[in-house]
Scaffold this motif. Structure first.
Motif, short mmCIF file in Angstrom:
data_model
loop_
_atom_site.label_atom_id
_atom_site.label_comp_id
_atom_site.label_asym_id
_atom_site.label_seq_id
_atom_site.Cartn_x
_atom_site.Cartn_y
_atom_site.Cartn_z
N PHE A 33 0.85 -1.20 0.00
CA PHE A 33 0.00 0.00 0.00
C PHE A 33 0.89 1.25 0.00
O PHE A 33 0.97 1.99 0.99
N PHE A 63 0.72 4.17 -1.32
CA PHE A 63 0.16 5.50 -1.63
C PHE A 63 0.43 6.48 -0.49
O PHE A 63 0.65 6.09 0.65
N THR A 67 -3.98 12.07 0.11
CA THR A 67 -5.36 11.71 -0.20
C THR A 67 -5.40 11.00 -1.55
O THR A 67 -4.88 11.52 -2.54
N GLU A 112 -12.25 7.12 -1.34
CA GLU A 112 -11.33 8.24 -1.21
C GLU A 112 -10.84 8.25 0.23
O GLU A 112 -11.66 8.27 1.17
N THR A 113 -9.56 8.25 0.37
CA THR A 113 -9.05 8.07 1.73
C THR A 113 -7.71 8.77 1.88
O THR A 113 -7.10 9.22 0.91
N ASP A 114 -7.32 8.85 3.12
CA ASP A 114 -6.01 9.39 3.44
C ASP A 114 -5.07 8.20 3.63
O ASP A 114 -5.25 7.38 4.54
N THR A 136 -3.36 7.40 6.94
CA THR A 136 -4.29 7.06 8.02
C THR A 136 -4.80 5.64 7.89
O THR A 136 -4.98 4.94 8.90
N THR A 137 -5.01 5.19 6.68
CA THR A 137 -5.71 3.91 6.49
C THR A 137 -4.78 2.76 6.10
O THR A 137 -5.26 1.64 5.88
N ARG A 154 -4.90 -0.17 8.49
CA ARG A 154 -6.19 -0.87 8.46
C ARG A 154 -6.32 -1.72 7.20
O ARG A 154 -6.87 -2.81 7.23
N TYR A 155 -5.78 -1.21 6.10
CA TYR A 155 -5.84 -1.99 4.87
C TYR A 155 -5.02 -3.27 5.01
O TYR A 155 -5.46 -4.36 4.63
#
Lengths: 302, 650
Positions: free
Chosen positions: A231, A233, A236, A249-251, A254-255, A258-259
């Motif tokens: 991941f 990225f 945003t 759409e995510t930050d 932050t995520t 969780r991913y």
């Protein structure tokens, strides 16, 4: 961009082209390691025990073990084992994905692995078949057969296949592929399922794992892109799935955790399903060495 | 504004740049393919909200910074349009500011009235004055007057300018400049000047240029006050029954064509409307719905330069009043019988007035409450009670006509002709047998020819002291007054030195007799009706002890000059006046020459060269730079705060 289920794209072979040569190289690399024929020869030879799974022929249930250990086990006989290699190849849209850091698309990597496995099996005299899950109209299954020509047919089918279809939206694709595979394989057949597993229906794990019944050997090879594992990225981002129509759409910062946790949970789900049925589960990324991956598969299904 | 300043201010358009950048930054992230997208969770809402707040604060900060930057760049080229004094060698200045507060200054100059602009100009001049400068303020509304005598107290000058208010007076520019010249010419400052803040519209368009030949330099500032304009005014509105006659007038170049006049009640409800005839002046009639309608004002519809003179109060003509006649029914009855001849003459005039014959003059003033006038034919003097009642009647504005004859000369003991005459009259032979037509004035001038031969053998003779107090309207051929009048209190007393009896003279048989009665009755009617005069004309109340006046904008100060109460109405409109407890109404009407908004020429030397200038640079770059620095600091703080938040969230 069109709807996800309509996505159909030619395989981005990247550094893995051409498939035929690349598959031979991989197969030869595996030979150089621990080569062993999968075929044990004819005759009625005890081949060992394994846990009973629903669907096993009750004639081979070991009553002594049941009485002695209170466990359901079945006896295996190598002379009755069909060592045919059945390749279940996920050609859905998500397999066409290639991240920025990946040498090739997931489908290309899976094709190299599949072709290498086919060459190994054919070299050992075992029949090989190829069944596509999804894929475009040119993704035609290759019936079970042995011989040098079969390798060419397998390679040709893989080369002409396109990534397309949405297995998540249309679960019947998976059901049809599994039913076809179940009818065509017999006890002892080796089923290798090459897929990223990310866009399959929620109950696909159990359905696929059920192939491991009736003495079939199942190996699930999860093929992922390095981007899907890491991941990478930042900031945003707006992410669109190739199947299922999900847009998020995510930050990224932050995520990310969780991913990764969600991906690990998905992997564990498939892994548990496979192990419960006596199957094997492997994970590979397109950045891995195909030789190592093929060798690991061979070791797993031995 | 120069091209450079325009260019510098154009940089202010870049104020949208941070907004555009903000929008670009806030634009949705570029979409990327990612097969396991369903495993990715959307960003938490708190994070998005924090991002929005932070972005907006930054946006405002950056936009303000760009704006300030543009202003800072334009500052050296921006000049505020202000009046300011120029001084030679830094010497103190003696300055008289002439502010025009006439009605024409109520016209608009831009978004404010000319008067307001003139007052602003006066403030700007005072702002550029320094310690040691002497300032005087003169008002040019007629009559020209001093609002502030020359003083070096600039605070007092500012207060005086702040206290100025617009009026509807006529213009007296020459008088104001003369006053201003007198105020500054004797001051010790060498540098003296008169600054005129006026539209120069004094009704003397072709008059001599203002300030020509003035010993003190005159600067006619604020040329924008002299922009062309046109004005019409409602001059008066009189009601008769169910009709309202509205007179209007327009200044040169203006016409009432296409405009209407509406009559409204006190609540503004329209009672009637009529079109004005084309032309610069005229009269139109508006029909009311009924005689019971209560019209309050007539208003010209449509706009023009001055709005304050577009409405005129509707005045009702005097109600049918009465005239009390005190005549000797025995001596003055004509030979054919019937009423005394004076009563018959009054009836013949059809004055639309009731006639009330009285046997004797009443002892109480209340008995004359409904009478407009009292006609006394050869009264035998007045008792003290009658004198008191007569005095009250005259003080209240009553009009008396007294014919002096033998009975007046033979007043009994204790009776006199006060307050009409201070001394006794005599009745005796006369060598002159008639009046001198050449001496007649007013309305009697024409018919006085019939008085040349009256056939009188005797006449009443007044004491010399009384003669000097009288205004003769017609004289005997020997110069003695035949018909004269004098003002007593707020009333008027007319006297005739012949009785009306045909036995004593032919006066009552002459046409001039009817003219005399008509003129006197008209005077009585006019005094009973509300008085209308030009705005700015002084109203005097001689003999009044307590006078209160309420004008269109509230109470008005009453001044006293030589014991006489005086009131100057500064505005057009209705004034409620209470004189010794008795209420009356007066109306101040526009001055017609104020409708001429054409400016009078100004002398060539009044351009203000060396005395003042119109542009004064105002350097505000310092505060702007400080504000810019503050904004930069605010942005840095915002960014640091935002970074800490992100780190904390991570």
């Amino acid at each position: 961009m069109s709807a996800p289920h309509a996505i159909r794209q030619a395989i981005d072979w990247g550094a893995l082209a051409p498939l035929r040569i690349r598959a031979r190289q991989v197969a030869e690399g595996v030979y150089a390691g621990s080569h062993r024929s999968a075929k044990r020869g004819a005759g009625v030879e005890f081949g060992g025990y394994r846990e009973y799974v629903p669907g096993d022929d009750l004639r081979w249930l070991d009553r002594r073990s049941l009485l002695r250990h209170d466990r359901l086990v079945v006896r295996q006989f190598e002379t009755e084992t069909d060592r045919a290699l059945c390749l279940l190849f996920d050609a859905s849209a998500s397999m066409g994905y290639r991240g920025k850091q990946a040498p090739a698309a997931k489908m290309a990597f899976a094709a190299v692995v599949a072709a290498a496995l086919a060459r190994l099996a054919i070299a050992s005299g075992d029949p090989v078949s190829l069944t596509f899950l999804g894929g475009g109209p040119r993704a035609a299954a290759v019936p079970r057969s042995a011989g040098r020509d079969q390798f060419e047919r397998i390679v040709a089918a893989l080369e002409t296949a396109e990534a397309g279809g949405d297995a998540r939206v249309d679960p019947s694709k998976l059901d049809r592929a599994l039913q076809s595979l179940a009818r065509a394989t017999r006890r002892g057949a080796i089923v290798v399922f090459l897929s990223d597993l990310v866009d399959l229906p929620d109950d696909a794990a159990e359905s696929v794992a059920a192939i491991a019944s009736r003495g079939r050997v199942l190996s699930i090879v999860q093929t992922l892109d390095p981007a899907e594992v890491d991941f990478p990225f930042q900031g945003t981002v707006r992410l669109r799935a190739l199947e299922g129509g999900a847009v998020v759409e995510t930050d990224a910062e932050t995520t990310r955790d969780r991913y990764l946790a969600a991906l690990a949970a998905l992997t564990r789900l498939w892994q548990d399903a496979a192990l419960r049925r006596g199957g094997r589960f492997l994970r590979a990324t397109t950045a891995d060495d195909p030789v190592s991956v093929v060798r690991a598969i061979v070791e797993a299904v031995r | 504004m120069s091209f450079l300043s325009t260019l510098a201010l154009a940089v202010a358009l870049l104020v949208v740049a941070p907004y555009v950048a903000h929008r670009l930054r806030r634009r949705r992230a570029e979409e990327q393919l990612f097969p396991p997208a369903r495993l990715v969770q959307p960003a938490p809402p708190q994070s998005r909200r924090r991002s929005r707040v932070e972005d907006r604060a930054l946006l405002v900060t950056r936009a303000a910074a760009v704006l300030l930057l543009a202003l800072l760049g334009a500052t050296p080229f921006v000049h505020c349009s202000r009046l300011s004094l120029q001084r030679s060698g830094g010497a103190s200045v003696a300055m008289a500011i002439v502010v025009d507060d006439s009605m024409s200054m109520n016209a608009l100059a831009g978004d404010k009235s000319r008067f307001e602009r003139a007052r602003e100009g006066a403030r700007e001049l005072l702002a550029s004055a320094r310690e040691g400068d002497a300032v005087a303020v003169v008002l040019a509304g007629a009559p020209a007057r001093v609002a502030l005598a020359a003083t070096t107290d600039l605070g007092a000058a500012r207060d005086a300018v702040d206290a100025l208010s617009a009026a509807d007076r006529a213009t007296d520019l020459d008088g104001a400049v003369a006053l201003a010249r007198g105020l500054v010419s004797s001051l010790p400052q060498v540098d003296r000047r008169i600054v005129v803040l006026s539209d120069l519209a004094d009704g003397q368009h072709d008059g001599p240029p203002l300030g020509e030949g003035s010993s003190v330099p005159v600067w006619v500032a604020l040329p924008e006050l002299r922009a062309p304009a046109a004005d019409c005014a409602a001059m008066r509105a009189d009601r008769t029954g169910a009709r309202v006659h509205v007179a209007f007038a327009c200044g040169p170049g203006a016409s009432a064509a296409g405009r209407d006049v509406a009559v409204e009640d006190a609540q503004g409800k329209r009672l009637g409307q009529a079109a004005l005839p084309a032309g610069a002046s005229g009269e139109t009639m508006v029909l009311l719905p009924s005689e019971d309608a209560a019209p309050f004002r007539a208003r010209l519809l449509g706009g023009d330069a001055v709005a304050s003179d577009d409405a005129a109060p509707v005045l009702a003509e005097v109600t049918r009043g009465a005239i009390a006649v005190v005549a000797d029914t025995v001596d003055e009855t004509v030979a054919t019988g019937g009423a005394p001849i004076v009563e018959q003459a009054l009836s013949a005039l059809k004055l639309d007035l009731d006639m009330r014959p009285l046997p004797a003059f009443p002892d109480r003033a209340e008995d004359l409450g409904g009478d407009l006038g009292v006609l006394l034919d050869d009264p035998p003097g007045f008792t003290p009670e009658q004198r008191h009642a007569l005095g009250a009647f005259l003080d209240g504005g009553g009009v008396v006509l007294v014919a002096l004859g033998p009975h007046a000369a033979a007043a009994p003991l204790g009776a006199s002709l006060e307050p009409l005459l201070g001394h006794a009259v005599t009745w005796g032979e006369t060598r002159s047998t008639g009046g001198d037509p050449a001496s007649a004035i007013g309305q009697l001038a024409e018919p006085a020819r019939s008085l040349a031969e009256l056939g009188a053998t005797r006449r009443a003779t007044l004491a010399p002291e009384d003669v000097t107090a009288l205004e003769p309207l017609v004289k005997w051929t020997d110069g003695a007054p035949l018909v004269a009048r004098r003002v007593i209190g707020r009333g008027e007393a007319w006297m005739v030195t012949l009785p009306f009896s045909v036995d004593e003279s032919d006066l009552a048989l002459r046409p001039a007799f009817l003219a005399l009665l008509d003129s006197w009755a008209r005077s009585a009617r006019e005094r009973a009706a509300p008085k209308r005069s030009d705005v700015g004309t002084v109203w005097g109340f001689p003999g009044a002890r307590a006078v209160e006046v309420v004008g269109p904008r509230g109470p008005i100060a009453v001044s006293r000059e030589q014991g006489v109460a005086r009131v100057l109405p500064p505005l057009v409109g209705v004034y409620r006046i209470t004189v010794d407890g008795k209420a009356e109404t007066r109306v101040a009407a526009p001055v017609s020459r104020e409708l001429d908004l054409r400016p009078r020429a100004a002398a060539a030397a009044t351009g203000g060269e060396g005395m003042g200038e119109r542009r004064a640079s105002v350097d505000i770059s310092g505060p702007l730079a400080l504000a810019l620095l503050a904004l930069v600091a605010a942005e840095i703080a915002l960014r640091a705060w935002s970074r800490r938040k992100v780190e904390a969230l991570a």
